[in-house]
Write a protein that holds these residues in place. Structure first.
Motif, short mmCIF file in Angstrom:
data_model
loop_
_atom_site.label_atom_id
_atom_site.label_comp_id
_atom_site.label_asym_id
_atom_site.label_seq_id
_atom_site.Cartn_x
_atom_site.Cartn_y
_atom_site.Cartn_z
N CYS A 94 62.82 -1.92 43.14
CA CYS A 94 63.45 -1.25 42.02
C CYS A 94 64.87 -0.86 42.42
O CYS A 94 65.32 -1.19 43.52
N LEU A 120 58.72 -4.50 40.58
CA LEU A 120 59.62 -4.74 39.46
C LEU A 120 60.48 -5.99 39.66
O LEU A 120 61.09 -6.49 38.71
N GLU A 157 63.36 -6.43 40.77
CA GLU A 157 64.74 -6.28 40.34
C GLU A 157 65.70 -6.77 41.42
O GLU A 157 65.45 -6.58 42.62
N ILE A 173 61.67 3.35 35.70
CA ILE A 173 60.44 2.66 36.06
C ILE A 173 59.51 2.68 34.85
O ILE A 173 59.08 3.77 34.44
#
Length: 211
Positions: free
Chosen positions: A45, A117, A119, A180
């Motif tokens: 994240c 995630l 990312e 989140i």
């Protein structure tokens, strides 16, 4: 989107900072009530961290959110290169009395989940320098603990002991921003204390409580 503006916030200073993870998991278990009943591990994240006076705190790329009665009560943000699974195992091996956290979690039905995630990491200019040990404070009882060199309000011997001489920084502003799923952590700080060696800083959340 739910926005959280104040929380018990932990910042990992460097990759695989075991004391930070251990403290976040163990603090509060010596009281009669559970400090949290569920936690979520979030990998890959982006927690964007900014400040106005060049305090070296890097962006973070892993997180653990601790919940009590479905409400976020504690947040740990960790480094990009940290081995999160190893840190978790080490943290849950800690003992409260004669029981490990593993056993306590099993007995008291403390649940957890994990998400990735995926990312793309966003770095700031401090990701390539030695970071200061940053302690975020949202209550007076925790501030007293941090000024004495400890990470935890419980007596755990987890903390830093470089210097106990602190200087107040009135104009310091620090923001943490992390999204989140359906939660946005927007934690702002105004003012703080830095030790004379400039190895440790205690930043005060804008929604600082007096208890």
């Amino acid at each position: 989107m739910k926005t959280i503006k104040s929380i018990d916030l932990w910042t990992e200073q460097y990759p695989n900072h075991y004391e930070c993870f251990k403290g976040a998991f163990i603090d509060g278990f010596k009281n009669s009530d559970l400090p949290y009943d569920y936690y979520k591990v979030v990998k890959n994240c982006n927690c964007i961290i900014k400040n106005n006076i060049e305090i070296p705190i890097e962006n973070k790329h892993n997180a653990i959110i601790f919940y009590k009665n479905k409400k976020p009560v504690r947040l740990l943000v960790g480094c990009y290169d940290s081995k999160v699974d190893d840190l978790l195992r080490n943290s849950l091996d800690q003992k409260v009395g004669d029981k490990t956290l593993y056993k306590i979690f099993h007995e008291l039905n403390v649940k957890f989940s994990e998400i990735d995630l995926n990312e793309k990491p966003i770095f700031n200019k401090y990701n390539s320098v030695r970071e200061i040990d940053a302690g975020s404070c949202n209550r007076f009882s925790l501030l007293k603990t941090m000024l004495s060199g400890n990470y935890t309000e419980d007596n755990t011997n987890l903390g830093h002991y470089d210097s106990d001489r602190y200087i107040y920084l009135k104009n310091l502003e620090v923001t943490y921003n992390l999204r989140i799923e359906n939660e946005c952590f927007n934690i702002t700080h105004e003012g703080g204390f830095i030790n004379d060696l400039k190895t440790s800083v205690i930043i005060l959340q804008k929604k600082f409580r007096g208890n």
